[in-house]
Design a protein around this motif. Structure first.
Motif, PDB file in Angstrom:
ATOM      1  N   HIS A 107      12.048  -3.058  -4.522  1.00  0.00           N
ATOM      2  CA  HIS A 107      12.936  -1.958  -4.870  1.00  0.00           C
ATOM      3  C   HIS A 107      12.827  -0.825  -3.839  1.00  0.00           C
ATOM      4  N   ASN A 108      11.584  -0.456  -3.540  1.00  0.00           N
ATOM      5  CA  ASN A 108      11.362   0.616  -2.554  1.00  0.00           C
ATOM      6  C   ASN A 108      11.853   0.215  -1.170  1.00  0.00           C
ATOM      7  N   VAL A 109      11.603  -1.055  -0.848  1.00  0.00           N
ATOM      8  CA  VAL A 109      11.974  -1.538   0.469  1.00  0.00           C
ATOM      9  C   VAL A 109      13.492  -1.480   0.651  1.00  0.00           C
ATOM     10  N   HIS A 110      14.229  -1.879  -0.394  1.00  0.00           N
ATOM     11  CA  HIS A 110      15.679  -1.816  -0.308  1.00  0.00           C
ATOM     12  C   HIS A 110      16.159  -0.383  -0.092  1.00  0.00           C
ATOM     13  N   ALA A 111      15.554   0.548  -0.833  1.00  0.00           N
ATOM     14  CA  ALA A 111      15.957   1.948  -0.717  1.00  0.00           C
ATOM     15  C   ALA A 111      15.686   2.476   0.694  1.00  0.00           C
ATOM     16  N   GLN A 112      14.510   2.119   1.232  1.00  0.00           N
ATOM     17  CA  GLN A 112      14.150   2.594   2.571  1.00  0.00           C
ATOM     18  C   GLN A 112      15.050   1.971   3.639  1.00  0.00           C
ATOM     19  N   MET A 113      15.379   0.702   3.384  1.00  0.00           N
ATOM     20  CA  MET A 113      16.207  -0.013   4.334  1.00  0.00           C
ATOM     21  C   MET A 113      17.557   0.672   4.490  1.00  0.00           C
ATOM     22  N   GLU A 143       0.820  -1.214   0.000  1.00  0.00           N
ATOM     23  CA  GLU A 143       0.000   0.000   0.000  1.00  0.00           C
ATOM     24  C   GLU A 143       0.852   1.261   0.000  1.00  0.00           C
ATOM     25  N   GLY A 144       2.177   1.066   0.092  1.00  0.00           N
ATOM     26  CA  GLY A 144       3.081   2.213   0.009  1.00  0.00           C
ATOM     27  C   GLY A 144       3.289   2.942   1.325  1.00  0.00           C
ATOM     28  N   ILE A 145       2.924   2.306   2.441  1.00  0.00           N
ATOM     29  CA  ILE A 145       3.146   2.925   3.750  1.00  0.00           C
ATOM     30  C   ILE A 145       4.657   3.034   3.988  1.00  0.00           C
ATOM     31  N   PRO A 146       5.165   4.232   4.271  1.00  0.00           N
ATOM     32  CA  PRO A 146       6.609   4.333   4.516  1.00  0.00           C
ATOM     33  C   PRO A 146       6.988   3.616   5.806  1.00  0.00           C
ATOM     34  N   LEU A 147       8.197   3.077   5.760  1.00  0.00           N
ATOM     35  CA  LEU A 147       8.744   2.336   6.886  1.00  0.00           C
ATOM     36  C   LEU A 147       8.603   3.083   8.208  1.00  0.00           C
ATOM     37  N   ALA A 148       8.846   4.384   8.162  1.00  0.00           N
ATOM     38  CA  ALA A 148       8.821   5.184   9.386  1.00  0.00           C
ATOM     39  C   ALA A 148       7.434   5.179  10.034  1.00  0.00           C
ATOM     40  N   GLU A 149       6.399   4.937   9.217  1.00  0.00           N
ATOM     41  CA  GLU A 149       5.038   4.969   9.765  1.00  0.00           C
ATOM     42  C   GLU A 149       4.540   3.591  10.192  1.00  0.00           C
ATOM     43  N   LEU A 150       5.353   2.577   9.926  1.00  0.00           N
ATOM     44  CA  LEU A 150       4.953   1.236  10.347  1.00  0.00           C
ATOM     45  C   LEU A 150       5.266   1.058  11.839  1.00  0.00           C
ATOM     46  N   SER A 151       4.277   0.591  12.589  1.00  0.00           N
ATOM     47  CA  SER A 151       4.527   0.293  13.998  1.00  0.00           C
ATOM     48  C   SER A 151       4.095  -1.148  14.243  1.00  0.00           C
ATOM     49  N   ILE A 152       4.619  -1.720  15.319  1.00  0.00           N
ATOM     50  CA  ILE A 152       4.230  -3.097  15.662  1.00  0.00           C
ATOM     51  C   ILE A 152       2.707  -3.148  15.850  1.00  0.00           C
TER      52      ILE A 152
END
Lengths: 178, 178
Positions: free
Chosen positions: B84-90, B6-15
């Motif tokens: 691709h996006n995940v790698h960049a964010q990582m 859904e394109g949620i940025p990593l920073a906004e993901l919480s447990i």
């Protein structure tokens, strides 16, 4: 460079601000660079160790110089916090990244391919392998250490060691066809 | 994975959000992962082609399989916008990047070094060159094509070609010492 040293993010840099900091008019900037991207790429290039003069005595000698320059860029960018940040920011801007690829990386690759072609024609390099693959075999190991693995070992003499080991081959000498 | 799609940025993901999406309690998440970073790395790993079984018939065969897996990961991540996006964010999160390096990259490197050591002891690989350098000579070219150059050519058979060309050496066959 002064603005980058102050930690101003790329997104906040404008031609106006750069001109003001440099004490010149915006027109003076635009006479030399067509935009922020081109100017930024030039700043990065001027901060890195310059592209070397090739000795031209042999393919081996030229290759060692090319790889040694890459090694020095790796060592240098680890020591330079600015250059490190600038590279990271550059990658997150597709326009600047493309400009950097076209004006800095692509000419380096062309130069390397030329060196290898000379090696194929003077008999230093086998000519039954695709030249693009040969290029990646030589530069790949140094790029991995200098760019991909920030803790990769970059000792003096590495360029020579890579070139000679690749030329000789990785099979034990005793088991090679004569 | 659904949240990433859904394109949620990593920073906004919480447990909490992950648990809610998965329809489980937070405790269930914490029983398996110690934090967001570890969970994220596992998600990335499960999205990538799995680490291969090695045939074990020869060093050459094992190396070809290792490089072929790297090639497939490269092909795959070009096709997968999420990956691709995940790698960049990582990469932009030092904590997650370190977790990924330790739990995914480091074991792959250890496995590769083991394969090369077997090759040195059974006589397939020269033993007068530092094993870490040998590893980078084999994997460097594939990593450059799959990770550094998003337009790098990754044709079928590349893994085999890299391994065999390196074993044979880049000098013309006719000029080799017998």
């Amino acid at each position: 460079m002064k603005l980058l040293e102050e930690g101003i993010p790329l997104a906040e840099l404008s031609i106006e601000r750069i001109a003001r900091t440099a004490g010149v008019g915006k027109a003076a900037i635009y006479r030399r660079w067509s935009g922020k991207e081109e100017l930024f790429v030039d700043v990065v290039r001027s901060a890195e160790p310059a592209d070397p003069e090739l000795p031209g005595t042999s393919m081996r000698a030229d290759l060692v110089v090319l790889l040694e320059t890459q090694r020095q860029r790796g060592v240098f960018s680890r020591q330079s916090v600015i250059l490190h940040n600038v590279h990271a920011q550059m990658k997150s801007s597709p326009k600047i990244w493309a400009a950097y690829q076209n004006t800095v990386i692509a000419p380096r690759r062309r130069l390397g391919l030329e060196v290898l072609r000379r090696g194929q024609s003077n008999g230093e390099l086998r000519d039954d392998v695709d030249i693009e693959l040969l290029y990646d075999l030589f530069v790949g190991p140094m790029l991995v250490r200098s760019v991909l693995r920030p803790d990769g070992d970059l000792p003096d003499g590495l360029a020579e060691r890579i070139v000679d080991t690749l030329l000789e081959g990785l099979r034990p000498v005793s088991s090679r066809p004569g």
